[in-house]
Design a protein around this motif. Structure first.
Motif, PDB file in Angstrom:
ATOM      1  N   LYS A  46     -14.100  57.419 -21.383  1.00 23.08           N
ATOM      2  CA  LYS A  46     -13.825  56.015 -21.080  1.00 23.08           C
ATOM      3  C   LYS A  46     -12.860  55.895 -19.901  1.00 23.08           C
ATOM      4  CE  LYS A  46     -11.446  51.977 -23.024  1.00 23.08           C
ATOM      5  NZ  LYS A  46     -10.611  51.497 -24.148  1.00 23.08           N
ATOM      6  N   ALA A  47     -11.809  56.720 -19.898  1.00 23.47           N
ATOM      7  CA  ALA A  47     -10.821  56.683 -18.820  1.00 23.47           C
ATOM      8  C   ALA A  47     -11.451  57.066 -17.482  1.00 23.47           C
ATOM      9  CB  ALA A  47      -9.665  57.627 -19.150  1.00 23.47           C
ATOM     10  N   VAL A  48     -12.326  58.057 -17.508  1.00 26.35           N
ATOM     11  CA  VAL A  48     -12.995  58.508 -16.280  1.00 26.35           C
ATOM     12  C   VAL A  48     -13.968  57.441 -15.784  1.00 26.35           C
ATOM     13  CG1 VAL A  48     -14.601  60.196 -15.323  1.00 26.35           C
ATOM     14  CG2 VAL A  48     -12.709  60.954 -16.796  1.00 26.35           C
ATOM     15  N   ASP A  49     -14.743  56.860 -16.703  1.00 23.73           N
ATOM     16  CA  ASP A  49     -15.719  55.828 -16.308  1.00 23.73           C
ATOM     17  C   ASP A  49     -15.020  54.644 -15.643  1.00 23.73           C
ATOM     18  OD1 ASP A  49     -17.773  57.352 -17.220  1.00 23.73           O
ATOM     19  OD2 ASP A  49     -17.997  56.290 -19.145  1.00 23.73           O
ATOM     20  N   GLN A  50     -13.884  54.237 -16.199  1.00 25.20           N
ATOM     21  CA  GLN A  50     -13.133  53.126 -15.606  1.00 25.20           C
ATOM     22  C   GLN A  50     -12.653  53.484 -14.198  1.00 25.20           C
ATOM     23  OE1 GLN A  50     -10.022  52.358 -18.435  1.00 25.20           O
ATOM     24  NE2 GLN A  50     -11.261  50.970 -19.677  1.00 25.20           N
TER      25      GLN A  50
END
Length: 679
Positions: free
Chosen positions: A666-670
């Motif tokens: 999730k952190a990477v996608d954001q």
């Protein structure tokens, strides 16, 4: 401004400067000797640095010195330092030097008293005759060896020398020297002016017997007993009984027939009055307080401050001087020489710290009371237990020592029975304490002090809470290591100290990988940390260092005796192992046994993980957390790990649906989405 930066290790001259409160013992022994029957030999016993010379100086001041404070000296005082007599001398030369020294001192007193010259000359003649004969044997042996070494007839040369020196000289026996010495002493007493206080006899102070070769020390004791123990004489010897035993073992070749009882019998035959230095009664607290104030390490107000201590489940407070006093007793003990070295080391470290603060301006804080107490405790370790100190230099956060640490140090294993026994003892009921126990097993000296070492380390640990401890001890070790006796390279600990310096989150991401970290990894890192803080709220403590971000459990409490401090829970960093792999955002997970495994994201949407090499942990990760080596991470439930690692803790109600892999993704996608929008 203090006059001096150090304390010199010189003996006291009299009782006026006594800060250890030994006066009552000095006065008691002085009164005993003031009316003693003679001849008498007294042994002032104590380890090196325990204050034997200072004690004898005070005795001499009271009993022998004529000054404004002493109008009635009772003895002619003679001081002889055995260390000086032994410098660059063989055993025979040491003995002949002492014979000459004792007789010369007595002859000198005779001359001052205007006694008939015949007594002094008779003593000198007999001494010279005896030494001349003895010296001939020594010299002829040396000549024989030297001449043989160049291929000539050494026996003939030695015989010629002996005949030349000896001539028709009448040999003097030790008994004759003894009689002449006794007569000279008696004449000294008879020749005292009637209008002056009458002295009872001679008092010979024999210092530093325990500094010379033990075999020579035994020979000197035999010499004093057989040649100089005469009426009207008292011998006061500064000696360590263990040195006498070493000399006797060498003399008797360690044969079984000469056991400890025989050694004690030899000692008792020569010594009529043993006196042990009263180390346990020294006023160490007062001495420490004065010394620390003199070097500017603490002032009076600092020493009275109450410091909060973090010990197991409880917290309490104690005055700074009380903590210092206890640390000292657990390490150097009341030995004055060791304490002086401790104080001088602290003074140097303080000066170095002051210079660093001055050069750094507002970028570096001065050491507070806790910092100076930790520094004090580490220096105590350095001086009293250097082997333990060197291991802490290698692995500073000793509260995280575990079985892997023990294997790295190559320490002996503990049996299950021994572990069970140690778990029932407060000083060894945590894993790191048992590693300390195993370390002490490598040395008989450390093993004898194992309880004190454990208590001292626990005191050092209690100065900070668990979140600050690793940073503080690494920082302070960087200063104490410059005064270590062990010749070790300080570069590693200085690098580690620099890495462990606390920084802001912004500074970390700005400087990581020398400022060349990919923007997507930095943004993903910020996102990940923000999510963790939101999920765990106040239950996690975050510390940012130059080499990474640590998350530990806040206000950690446990009933499990083997887990008394909160180890790292997660360690996040932007990292590059080598050029071929490229940089990555990495999350390291920890258990009570240490590092357990990593999960990471690399550029170009590549995920991966590493599992700890321990067989049990590999199975644990695969079965409980669903980590599969070198595949996309599938950590199913981080709360499962928390409960297994920190069983019996009060903080075990974590989000049950937390998926660490999904959190990272999730952190990477954001971050990728934000980059795309910017582009």
């Amino acid at each position: 401004m203090n006059d001096y930066t150090n304390i010199i290790d010189s003996p006291l001259k009299n009782s006026k400067d006594d800060k250890l409160d030994t006066g009552k013992y000095v006065m008691g022994l002085a009164r005993f000797l003031s009316q003693s029957a003679m001849p008498t030999t007294v042994a002032i016993q104590g380890q090196w640095g325990s204050g034997k010379t200072s004690f004898m100086n005070q005795l001499r001041s009271i009993l022998c010195d004529a000054d404004d404070d002493n109008n009635n000296p009772l003895y002619f005082g003679v001081w002889m330092n055995m260390w000086e007599y032994s410098l660059m001398q063989n055993p025979e030369q040491i003995l002949t030097g002492i014979i000459k020294g004792l007789t010369a001192e007595c002859a000198a007193v005779l001359s001052k008293l205007n006694a008939p010259a015949t007594f002094a000359s008779d003593l000198r003649d007999k001494t010279w005759s005896f030494l001349k004969k003895t010296g001939t044997v020594i010299a002829s042996t040396a000549v024989k060896a030297g001449v043989n070494s160049v291929g000539l007839n050494g026996d003939a040369a030695a015989e010629t020398l002996q005949n030349t020196i000896s001539g028709n000289l009448k040999e003097t026996t030790p008994h004759e020297i003894r009689e002449s010495f006794a007569m000279a002493v008696k004449k000294c007493l008879e020749s005292q002016p009637e209008n002056e206080p009458q002295r009872r006899g001679f008092m010979f102070f024999i210092d530093d017997l325990d500094r010379i070769n033990p075999e020579s020390a035994v020979q000197i004791l035999e010499l004093l007993k057989n040649m100089f123990e005469v009426d009207n004489c008292i011998f006061v010897l500064a000696i360590d009984y263990d040195v006498v035993v070493k000399g006797l073992k060498a003399k008797f070749s360690n044969s079984d027939e000469h056991d400890d009882r025989a050694y004690r019998s030899f000692f008792d035959k020569i010594i009529q009055m043993p006196f042990s230095m009263p180390l346990g009664s020294y006023n160490i607290t007062s001495f420490l307080e004065d010394s620390l104030k003199n070097i500017g390490y603490f002032n009076t107000e600092d020493l009275r401050k109450e410091i909060q201590l973090h010990q197991s489940e409880d917290s309490n407070s104690s005055a700074v001087i009380s903590i210092i006093d206890e640390m000292t007793r657990l390490s150097t003990g009341p030995n004055p020489r060791s304490i002086k070295r401790l104080i001088n080391t602290l003074s140097l470290i303080k000066i170095i710290s002051d210079v660093q603060v001055s050069e750094a301006g507002n970028q570096r804080e001065e050491m507070n009371e806790q910092d100076r107490l930790m520094n004090y405790g580490l220096v105590c370790l350095q001086i009293a237990y250097p082997q333990v100190y060197e291991r802490i230099v290698q692995e500073p956060c000793f509260t995280e020592w575990n079985d892997n640490t023990a294997r790295k140090f190559r320490l002996p294993e503990l049996t299950e029975e021994k572990k069970a026994l140690l778990n029932g003892i407060d000083e060894f009921n945590a894993l790191w304490k048992q590693v300390v126990y195993r370390l002490c097993q490598t040395s008989a000296y450390l093993m004898a002090s194992v309880m004190s070492i454990s208590k001292l380390l626990n005191m050092i640990k209690s100065l900070y809470d668990d979140t600050d401890f690793e940073n503080k001890i690494t920082q302070i070790l960087g200063m104490t290591s410059v005064t270590s006796v062990t010749p070790s390279d300080n570069s590693d600990i200085n690098k580690q100290s620099n890495k462990r310096a606390c920084v802001s989150l912004e500074e970390y991401f700005k400087n990581t990988l020398d400022g060349n970290a990919p923007e997507v990894l930095i943004k993903a890192g910020y996102n990940l940390i923000e999510d963790l803080q939101n999920i765990f709220a106040e239950r996690l403590e975050m510390k940012v260092y130059r080499d990474g971000i640590a998350f530990t459990i806040k206000n950690f409490k446990t009933k499990n005796q083997r887990v008394q401090n909160a180890p790292k829970f997660l360690w996040i960093r932007v990292y590059q192992y080598n050029q071929s792999q490229g940089p990555k955002l990495e999350i390291a997970c920890y258990s009570k046994a240490g590092w357990a495994g990593n999960i990471y994201y690399m550029a170009k949407n590549k995920y991966g993980c590493w599992i700890a090499d321990w067989d049990s942990m590999t199975q644990y990760f695969q079965e409980e957390l669903h980590f599969i080596r070198n595949s996309s991470p599938q950590c199913n439930n981080v709360s499962t790990m928390i409960k297994l690692v920190f069983e019996n803790t009060s903080n075990d109600s974590y989000p049950v649906n937390l998926n660490i892999a999904e959190l990272l993704k999730k952190a990477v996608d954001q971050a990728l989405q934000n980059n795309a929008q910017v582009s």
